[in-house]
Design a protein around this motif. Structure first.
Motif, PDB file in Angstrom:
ATOM      1  N   ASN A 578      46.779  42.929  39.707  1.00  0.00           N
ATOM      2  CA  ASN A 578      47.318  42.762  41.057  1.00  0.00           C
ATOM      3  C   ASN A 578      48.851  42.743  41.008  1.00  0.00           C
ATOM      4  N   ASN A 579      49.411  42.029  39.999  1.00  0.00           N
ATOM      5  CA  ASN A 579      50.873  42.009  39.828  1.00  0.00           C
ATOM      6  C   ASN A 579      51.411  43.410  39.563  1.00  0.00           C
ATOM      7  N   ILE A 580      50.716  44.179  38.730  1.00  0.00           N
ATOM      8  CA  ILE A 580      51.152  45.546  38.407  1.00  0.00           C
ATOM      9  C   ILE A 580      51.117  46.412  39.666  1.00  0.00           C
ATOM     10  N   ALA A 581      50.065  46.235  40.464  1.00  0.00           N
ATOM     11  CA  ALA A 581      49.907  47.054  41.668  1.00  0.00           C
ATOM     12  C   ALA A 581      50.996  46.775  42.696  1.00  0.00           C
ATOM     13  N   GLU A 582      51.636  45.589  42.625  1.00  0.00           N
ATOM     14  CA  GLU A 582      52.716  45.269  43.558  1.00  0.00           C
ATOM     15  C   GLU A 582      53.981  46.068  43.256  1.00  0.00           C
ATOM     16  N   VAL A 583      54.119  46.570  42.033  1.00  0.00           N
ATOM     17  CA  VAL A 583      55.329  47.296  41.626  1.00  0.00           C
ATOM     18  C   VAL A 583      55.153  48.770  41.976  1.00  0.00           C
ATOM     19  N   GLN A 607      26.456  38.438  42.537  1.00  0.00           N
ATOM     20  CA  GLN A 607      26.876  37.918  41.239  1.00  0.00           C
ATOM     21  C   GLN A 607      28.401  37.838  41.096  1.00  0.00           C
ATOM     22  N   VAL A 608      29.129  38.230  42.145  1.00  0.00           N
ATOM     23  CA  VAL A 608      30.593  38.285  42.056  1.00  0.00           C
ATOM     24  C   VAL A 608      31.200  37.088  42.794  1.00  0.00           C
ATOM     25  N   GLU A 609      31.985  36.299  42.084  1.00  0.00           N
ATOM     26  CA  GLU A 609      32.645  35.151  42.705  1.00  0.00           C
ATOM     27  C   GLU A 609      33.785  35.623  43.603  1.00  0.00           C
ATOM     28  N   VAL A 610      34.118  34.797  44.601  1.00  0.00           N
ATOM     29  CA  VAL A 610      35.130  35.188  45.571  1.00  0.00           C
ATOM     30  C   VAL A 610      36.500  35.357  44.908  1.00  0.00           C
ATOM     31  N   GLY A 611      36.766  34.587  43.838  1.00  0.00           N
ATOM     32  CA  GLY A 611      38.044  34.732  43.144  1.00  0.00           C
ATOM     33  C   GLY A 611      38.199  36.107  42.538  1.00  0.00           C
ATOM     34  N   VAL A 612      37.123  36.642  41.982  1.00  0.00           N
ATOM     35  CA  VAL A 612      37.148  37.987  41.422  1.00  0.00           C
ATOM     36  C   VAL A 612      37.327  39.008  42.529  1.00  0.00           C
ATOM     37  N   SER A 613      36.571  38.845  43.605  1.00  0.00           N
ATOM     38  CA  SER A 613      36.659  39.784  44.729  1.00  0.00           C
ATOM     39  C   SER A 613      38.047  39.778  45.353  1.00  0.00           C
ATOM     40  N   TYR A 614      38.633  38.606  45.457  1.00  0.00           N
ATOM     41  CA  TYR A 614      39.952  38.471  46.075  1.00  0.00           C
ATOM     42  C   TYR A 614      40.996  39.301  45.336  1.00  0.00           C
ATOM     43  N   PHE A 615      41.072  39.158  44.010  1.00  0.00           N
ATOM     44  CA  PHE A 615      42.080  39.888  43.257  1.00  0.00           C
ATOM     45  C   PHE A 615      41.753  41.377  43.153  1.00  0.00           C
ATOM     46  N   ALA A 616      40.474  41.702  43.138  1.00  0.00           N
ATOM     47  CA  ALA A 616      40.098  43.125  43.204  1.00  0.00           C
ATOM     48  C   ALA A 616      40.588  43.720  44.513  1.00  0.00           C
TER      49      ALA A 616
END
Length: 757
Positions: A578-583, A607-616
Motif C-alpha cells: 500500500n505504501n509503494i502504491a502511494e508513490v 476466510q479473509v479478515e477485514v484488515g487484509v481486505s482493507y490494505f488490499a
C-alpha cells in the motif's frame, strides 16, 4: 521524591542555554576571544556554575573563556576548567584576576602546565592568600617551562592552600618538600607520582589531616621507614594506601612498590593502636597481606573509625565489621560494601571494574526488585569510563540484570534515559565486540525502554542495524529485529526518510524475510521484520524505491502465496505494498496483472479478515486512481473498481485498532471529485475507521490538514455516489461533535504511524 524524578532546575536550563548561545550573546575581540555584549551583575555562585557548565559541556576554550575577563559582572570563586583546552595566556587573562578560593584544572590538555598555573595565580596577591583548594590531577606540572624566569614560583607561594591534589602528575621530591612548608595544608593527594621519599611530610605533621598516597611506584623507602614517617603525622585522620593495580602482573625487581606497600600496610594493621590512633578513615583496598585477624585488631583498637577500604583484599567478611553501624566499608562481601565501592571509587577504574564484577553476581539473583539506587551507581561507572571496554562490558551486564522484564517499570524515566544513552555510546565505541553488543541489545529489548523512555531512537536503530549485519544467532536476531521494528515505528517522517535512504538496511531486512519465507516458518522474527519494512516505507519514497530495487516486490508476491492462510503476515505485506502504491513514480512497477488479480481475491470472502481486505483495497484504490498511468487493460481497471466498491460495502468496522496514520495527505488525491466512486469510497471508509477508533486525534488532524474541505466538497457535489456521500457526511458529523466537546486549548495532535506493527 526520588532525585531522578525531579525536574531539571530552572537555573540549570538557563545556564545550558547560555552555553549554547554564546555566539549570539557575545562580541568578538581582536584576539578572537569573546566578551558578553551585555550582562547583569551575576551572583557569584551563578558565575561559578556557568564556568563549570561550559567545561562539562566541552564549550570552554581560549575563545569562550574570554567572557570571564569581565570580573565586574562574572566574579569567580570556585573555578572548574577540568579537561578544557586552555592556553597559558588565556588562563592568565581570564581566571587569574579573580579572587579564587578553589581551582580544579584536572586533565587540562594542550600547552597549559602546572608551572603556568602557579605563576598565574601567584601574580595576583589576592589569590596568594585566598586560594584554599587546588586540583591538578592528571596534569603535566612542567617546571622546565619556567626555567627562564628570574624567580621560580612554587606551591609555597600560595600560603592559603589547605587542599592540594597532584595525583597522576610528575611531582618530584624537591617540590614535595616545598609543598610541605605550607602553613595550613590539611589535605594532600600525591598518588601515582614519581616521589621517592616521604620524609618531607614531617614538615606538615601538625596540620595534615588527610593523605592519599597510592601507586607510589618509585618510592625508595623500607616499609618500616614508611610507617615511622606516617606515625609522626599527629593530625592525620584519613589515610589511603590502597593499590588499584592488584589485577596486574606481580611486581618485578625494578618495580617492587606492590610488595613493599603490602608489607607497610601489614605493619600498620598489626602495629597496634599506638600507630595513628586517631585515624577515622583507612583505605587498603587491593592490598595482598590484609588478614581478617589484622582487620579485627585494627578496628577494635580504633572506636572512632568511620571508613575502611577492603575491596579486593578478601577481608571484608570479618565479623567485627557487621556490628559497626557507623562504619562504612568498601568490599565485595555484601551489597552494602559493593555499593559503597561504586560510590567511593568513581575515579579508580580498576576498583570500579572489580566492584561491578561482584555487583553482576549479586544482581543475578535480584528478581522483581526495582533498584534505581544501584542502577544510578552503575551509570556513574559507565560515564566515568566510557572508553574502557572492561568497565562497559560488565556494567552493561549489570544494567540488563537491573532492567530485565518488569524491573524497568518502576525506574525513573530520566535515569533510564541516561542509561540508554550510555548503552548506545558503548555500542558505538566498541562495534566489533560481540559480547558487549549483545549485552547492549538485551538492555534495549525492553518494552518499557522502547515504548516509554525518551532517547535517540534514530541513532539506536542505526546501531542495531549495523550489529545485525554481522550476526546470525537466531535468538539475538529475533531481538534485534524486534527492537528495530519498534524503533522505526516511533521515528518522525524526517528520521524515517533518513534511515530509509540507506539501501543496506533494506537489504538486511529483506534478507531476513527471504530467509524465513524459504523455510516457510511463521515466527516473531518474520513478523517484526515485515513490520519494520512496513514502517520504513511509510511516506518515504526513497525507501520505497530501494524496496523495488532490491527485488522486494517479487519476494512479497512469493510471501503472499506462501502464507495465504496467515492473516497477520498478509496484512503486513499488503500494508507495505500500500505504501509503494502511494508513490506515483513506482506505480508502474506494480502494474502486473497476476499481482493485481491476486490482490483482488483478498478484497472479501469468508476466510479473509477485514484488515487484509482493507490494505488490499488501498493498493487497488491508489493504482486505479490515475487513469492516464494505467498500463494494463482498461477493462481490468473497470472490473477492479466495481469489485472494490462492492467489497467495501461488506466490510465491518473492526473492534481493535488496525492502522494508524501520520497524515491524511496521501488521501487527498483519492478524494477528488473526478475520481471513481470505488477510489473515493475506500478513502472515506479509511477516514471513518480511524476517526471512529480515535476521534480526538484524527478529527483534529482532519481539520488541521484541510481534509474537511475535501469531504465538504464531496458531500455537496451532485455527482458524488450516495455511498461516498453518506460516509463523508458521517465523518463531518464526527468532526462537528469533536469541535463542540474538545477543549479550545488543544492545539497539537499526537502523530501516529501509517501502518500498524
Amino acid at each position: 521524591m526520588a532525585e531522578e524524578s525531579c525536574p531539571v532546575a530552572l537555573s540549570e536550563l538557563c545556564l545550558a542555554q547560555v552555553c549554547l548561545s554564546l555566539d549570539s550573546l557575545c562580541s568578538t575581540h581582536p584576539d578572537g576571544s569573546l566578551r558578553l555584549s551585555w550582562a547583569p551583575l551575576l551572583p557569584q555562585e551563578m558565575a561559578d556554575q556557568l564556568l563549570h557548565k561550559m567545561a562539562a559541556q566541552g564549550t570552554l576554550n581560549d575563545r569562550t573563556v574570554g567572557i570571564f575577563r569581565s570580573c565586574e559582572q562574572l566574579r569567580l570563586r570556585r573555578a572548574c576548567v577540568r579537561s578544557s583546552p586552555l592556553s597559558a595566556e588565556a588562563f592568565r587573562l581570564a581566571l587569574c584576576p579573580h579572587r579564587l578560593q578553589e581551582l580544579d584544572a584536572s586533565g587540562v590538555p594542550g600547552g597549559l602546565t602546572g608551572a603556568h598555573i602557579l605563576s598565574g595565580l601567584a601574580s595576583n596577591p589576592e589569590c596568594r592568600a585566598s586560594l584554599q583548594r587546588l586540583t591538578l590531577s592528571r596534569f603535566q606540572l612542567g617546571w622546565t617551562s619556567l626555567e627562564m624566569e628570574e624567580e621560580q614560583v612554587g606551591f609555597s607561594s600560595l600560603q592559603g592552600l589547605r587542599t592540594l591534589n597532584l595525583a597522576n602528575t610528575d611531582l618530584t621530591d624537591p617540590f614535595l618538600e616545598d609543598i610541605c612548608t605550607l602553613p595550613q595544608l590539611e589535605v594532600l593527594d600525591i598518588s601515582s607520582t614519581p616521589v621517592t621519599e616521604l620524609s618531607a611530610l614531617l614538615g606538615c605533621r601538625l596540620t595534615l589531616r588527610s593523605l592519599t598516597a597510592h601507586g607510589l611506584r618509585q618510592l625508595d623507602m623500607s616499609p618500616a621507614r614508611v610507617i615511622s614517617i606516617l606515625s609522626q603525622l599527629h593530625a592525620l585522620r584519613h589515610l589511603d594506601l590502597s593499590d588499584d593495580r592488584f589485577a596486574s602482573a606481580p611486581p618485578s625487581a625494578e618495580n617492587d612498590e606492590g610488595g613493599e606497600g603490602d608489607e607497610a600496610v601489614r605493619l600498620l594493621l598489626e602495629g597496634g593502636s599506638g600507630i595513628l590512633p586517631a585515624l577515622v578513615s583507612l583505605d587498603v583496598s587491593g592490598r595482598k597481606k590484609v588478614t581478617e585477624g589484622a582487620v579485627t585488631a585494627f578496628v577494635e583498637g580504633r572506636r572512632g573509625l568511620l571508613f575502611l577500604g577492603l575491596l579486593a583484599t578478601g577481608a571484608g567478611s570479618c565479623d567485627v565489621l557487621s556490628g559497626k553501624d557507623n562504619l562504612k566499608v568498601t568490599g565485595e562481601a555484601n551489597e552494602k560494601q559493593i555499593c559503597e565501592s561504586l560510590r567511593r571509587y568513581r575515579e579508580r577504574e580498576c576498583f570500579t571494574r572489580e566492584a561491578l564484577v561482584h555487583l553482576y553476581q549479586l544482581t543475578n539473583d535480584m528478581y522483581d526488585q526495582t533498584r534505581p539506587d544501584i542502577l544510578k551507581l552503575v551509570l556513574g561507572g559507565m560515564q566515568s569510563y566510557s572508553e574502557s571496554l572492561h568497565v562497559q562490558l560488565v556494567a552493561s551486564a549489570c544494567v540488563f540484570n537491573l532492567t530485565n522484564q518488569d524491573m524497568a517499570v518502576g525506574m525513573p524515566h530520566p535515569l533510564l534515559s541516561a542509561v540508554v544513552h550510555q548503552v548506545l555510546e558503548a555500542m558505538r565505541s566498541f562495534p566489533s565486540h560481540q559480547q558487549l553488543q549483545k549485552n547492549c541489545l538485551l538492555v534495549l529489548c525492553s518494552d518499557t525502554i522502547l515504548q516509554d523512555v525518551p532517547f535517540d531512537r534514530f541513532e539506536a536503530a542505526k546501531l542495531v542495524m549495523n550489529w545485525l549485519s554481522g550476526h546470525v544467532d537466531r535468538t539475538l536476531q529475533r531481538m534485534a529485529v524486534a527492537v528495530i521494528s519498534i524503533l522505526v515505528a516511533k521515528l518522525s517522517t524526517e528520521q524515517t526518510t533518513q534511515l530509509g535512504a540507506d539501501i543496506f538496511i533494506m537489504k538486511q531486512l529483506l534478507g531476513i524475510v527471504q530467509q524465513k519465507a524459504m523455510a516457510g516458518v511463521v515466527d516473531s522474527t518474520l513478523k517484526f521484520a515485515l513490520s519494520a519494512l512496513w514502517n520504513l516505507t511509510d511516506e518515504t519514497p526513497t525507501a520505497s524505491r530501494h524496496f523495488i530495487q532490491c527485488q522486494g516486490l517479487e519476494l512479497y508476491e512469493e510471501v503472499l502465496e506462501t502464507y495465504s492462510s496467515e492473516s497477520s503476515i498478509q496484512q503486513k505485506v499488503l500494508g507495505l505494498l500500500n505504501n509503494i502504491a502511494e508513490v506515483e513514480e513506482l506505480q508502474a512497477d506494480m502494474m502486473q496483472e497476476d499481482l493485481l488479480e491476486h490482490v483482488v481475491t483478498l478484497l472479501q470472502g469468508p476466510q479473509v479478515e477485514v484488515g487484509v481486505s482493507y490494505f488490499a483495497g488501498g493498493i487497488l484504490a491508489h493504482l486505479t486512481s490515475r487513469q492516464d498511468a494505467w498500463t494494463l487493460d482498461q477493462g481490468l481497471r473497470q472490473t477492479i473498481l466495481e469489485q472494490l466498491h462492492a467489497a467495501i460495502l461488506t466490510w465491518a468496522l473492526p473492534e481493535r485498532e488496525m492502522v494508524s496514520y501520520r497524515s491524511f495527505r496521501p488521501f487527498f488525491s483519492l478524494l477528488q471529485t473526478s475520481q471513481p466512486a470505488g477510489v473515493q469510497l475506500w478513502a472515506v471508509w479509511a477516514m471513518r475507521l480511524v476517526c471512529t477508533q480515535n476521534g480526538v486525534q484524527y478529527c483534529h488532524m482532519l481539520q488541521v490538514e484541510g481534509a474537511v474541505e475535501f469531504l465538504k466538497i464531496l458531500s455537496s457535489d451532485l455527482d458524488t455516489h450516495s455511498n461516498v456521500r453518506g460516509m463523508a457526511e458521517s465523518i463531518l458529523g464526527m468532526v462537528e461533535r469533536h469541535q463542540t466537546t474538545s477543549s479550545p486549548l488543544r492545539t497539537q495532535t499526537e502523530k501516529g504511524h501509517h501502518g500498524s506493527s
